[in-house]
Enzyme design. Structure first.
Site, mmCIF file in Angstrom:
data_model
loop_
_atom_site.group_PDB
_atom_site.id
_atom_site.type_symbol
_atom_site.label_atom_id
_atom_site.label_comp_id
_atom_site.label_asym_id
_atom_site.label_seq_id
_atom_site.Cartn_x
_atom_site.Cartn_y
_atom_site.Cartn_z
ATOM 1 N N ASP A 54 -12.352 2.172 4.423
ATOM 2 C CA ASP A 54 -11.654 1.781 5.626
ATOM 3 C C ASP A 54 -12.268 2.290 6.998
ATOM 4 O OD1 ASP A 54 -9.644 3.722 5.712
ATOM 5 O OD2 ASP A 54 -10.183 5.333 4.573
ATOM 6 N N LYS B 170 1.244 -1.297 -0.127
ATOM 7 C CA LYS B 170 -0.288 0.134 0.033
ATOM 8 C C LYS B 170 0.976 1.194 -0.035
ATOM 9 C CE LYS B 170 -3.624 2.809 1.225
ATOM 10 N NZ LYS B 170 -4.086 2.475 2.463
#
Ligand code: ZN
Length: 404
Positions: free
Chosen positions: A321, A187
């Site tokens: 998220d 990421k």
């Protein structure tokens, strides 16, 4: 004969097979953790009555933070270091109960969290991990505070190595270190973000040369890269470098959309994330004004971007998220996706088969023989996405019913 070899038939309900086709009457037979038959008039050793219910593939959330519990930094700083792992166990359970049988952790969870679920120590969805948030100095993942102190929501530890890198050489080393620690996806932040104090979501972070090295290192080990990317330039840099998914994608312009289409890049919108920041602020969580202002500023642009991307045919997978907002409320994302012009069938396909494809699981995401028996039973109309969270009545993972 062992218990798991028995045939369980889910009968009398509708099946949403994950492809986007409308739910249709069908029975599903499961044995040994796999779907072995889909059709009508099927039988088995035990039966689950699905009358009035719809059977869906296990749902996905491609962007969660299992070790994160809200964005109040002051509260997070008061918690003992290892507390996050016990919280992760609770978060895993809540996520599974919501109907999510697979998640991708977008930084925070380490190999121990993944392995604890795999070994059955704690109930939860299967977890694909990224471990760290690769960021440039001063970037979205840099915990430096204007006071000069470093304080973030995820402290580096042996299972979660530091991930600040500047220049191709440090990028290479950081990538290899995270892969060594077990990262299945890397990421990276290619733009600023809402929750970082000193950057702007519209500004780019990392140069194309740094991103090229990152993608090359991930590919060399059979892994891929996901990019936190909100501004158009940083999105384009990520797409050109060969990043597999754009997370958030708040300010997509036509060129970015066109590039994503040409590269087959995925979009994981996380529309609920800025909403969660605003809700937390309204609930009295101490959040710096700059963060709340940024969250308010991006909401409209975000919806507009996702609508245009969906219309243009960009591949979309579901992500929330969670961790920014509460774990277990993952399905609140779905009505927001629908509000961007996607049909309920498209939203549910994005949450099942499309997410499976993004994460590289070819035995998940659809209801068909040979697939793992991850199944969710929903009362009433599965296309009523607002009511969906309350309508989830049973969750099965690998052919075993999870406690809901
Ligand atoms: Zn995130």
């Amino acid at each position: 004969m062992t218990n798991s070899a028995l045939r369980t038939v889910f009968s009398g309900g509708l099946v949403f097979d994950g492809t986007g086709a409308d739910p249709a009457p069908a029975d599903v037979v499961v044995a040994d953790g796999r779907i072995v038959d889909v059709g009508t008039g099927l039988d088995g050793d035990t039966a689950v009555d699905c009358t009035g219910r719809t059977l869906l593939p296990g749902l996905f959330d491609c962007h969660v933070h299992l070790t994160l519990n809200g964005i109040g930094l002051l509260g997070a700083l008061q918690k003992p270091f290892s507390y996050q792992f016990f919280e992760a166990a609770v978060n895993l359970r809540r996520t599974l109960q919501a109907g999510i049988t697979t998640v991708r952790d977008a930084a925070g969870a380490d190999l121990g969290v993944k392995q604890a679920v795999e070994d059955g120590l704690v109930p939860g969805p299967r977890v694909q991990i990224s471990i760290g948030l690769i960021s440039q100095t001063g970037g979205h993942g840099d915990n430096w505070m204007p006071s000069g102190q470093c304080a973030g929501l995820a402290v580096p530890h042996p299972g979660r190595p530091p991930a600040i890198a500047d220049g191709p050489d440090e990028m290479r080393s950081t990538a290899r270190t995270l892969l060594r620690a077990g990262a299945e996806v890397l990421k990276v932040c290619t733009t600023g973000g809402v929750l970082s104090p000193r950057d702007d979501p519209r500004h780019s972070q990392f140069t194309p040369a740094e991103l090229d090295v990152l993608v090359a290192e991930a590919s060399a080990q059979g892994r891929y890269v996901m990019a936190h990317a909100q501004g158009a330039d940083g999105i384009k840099n990520a797409v050109r470098a060969g990043v597999r998914s754009i997370e958030h994608g708040i300010h997509l312009d036509d060129e970015a959309i066109d590039l994503m289409l040409r590269h087959g890049t995925w979009l994981v919108p996380t529309l609920i994330a800025p909403v969660a920041v605003i809700r937390a602020a309204e609930a009295g969580v101490q959040i710096p004004d700059a963060m709340v202002r940024k969250a308010r500023e991006v909401t409209e642009a975000h919806t507009d971007s996702v609508r245009r991307a969906a219309e243009a045919g960009v591949r979309i997978a579901m992500g929330t998220d969670s961790g920014i907002g509460p774990h277990g409320t993952n399905l609140d994302e779905l009505p927001l996706m629908e509000a961007c012009g996607m049909t309920p069938g498209e939203v549910l396909a994005a949450t099942t088969s499309s997410s499976a494809r993004l994460l590289g699981y070819d035995d998940l995401g659809t209801v068909e023989p040979g697939r793992r028996a991850d199944l969710v039973l929903v009362e009433g109309d599965a296309y009523d996405l607002t009511a969906l969270p309350a309508n989830v009545t049973e969750v099965w993972k690998d052919g075993v019913r999870a406690a809901v």
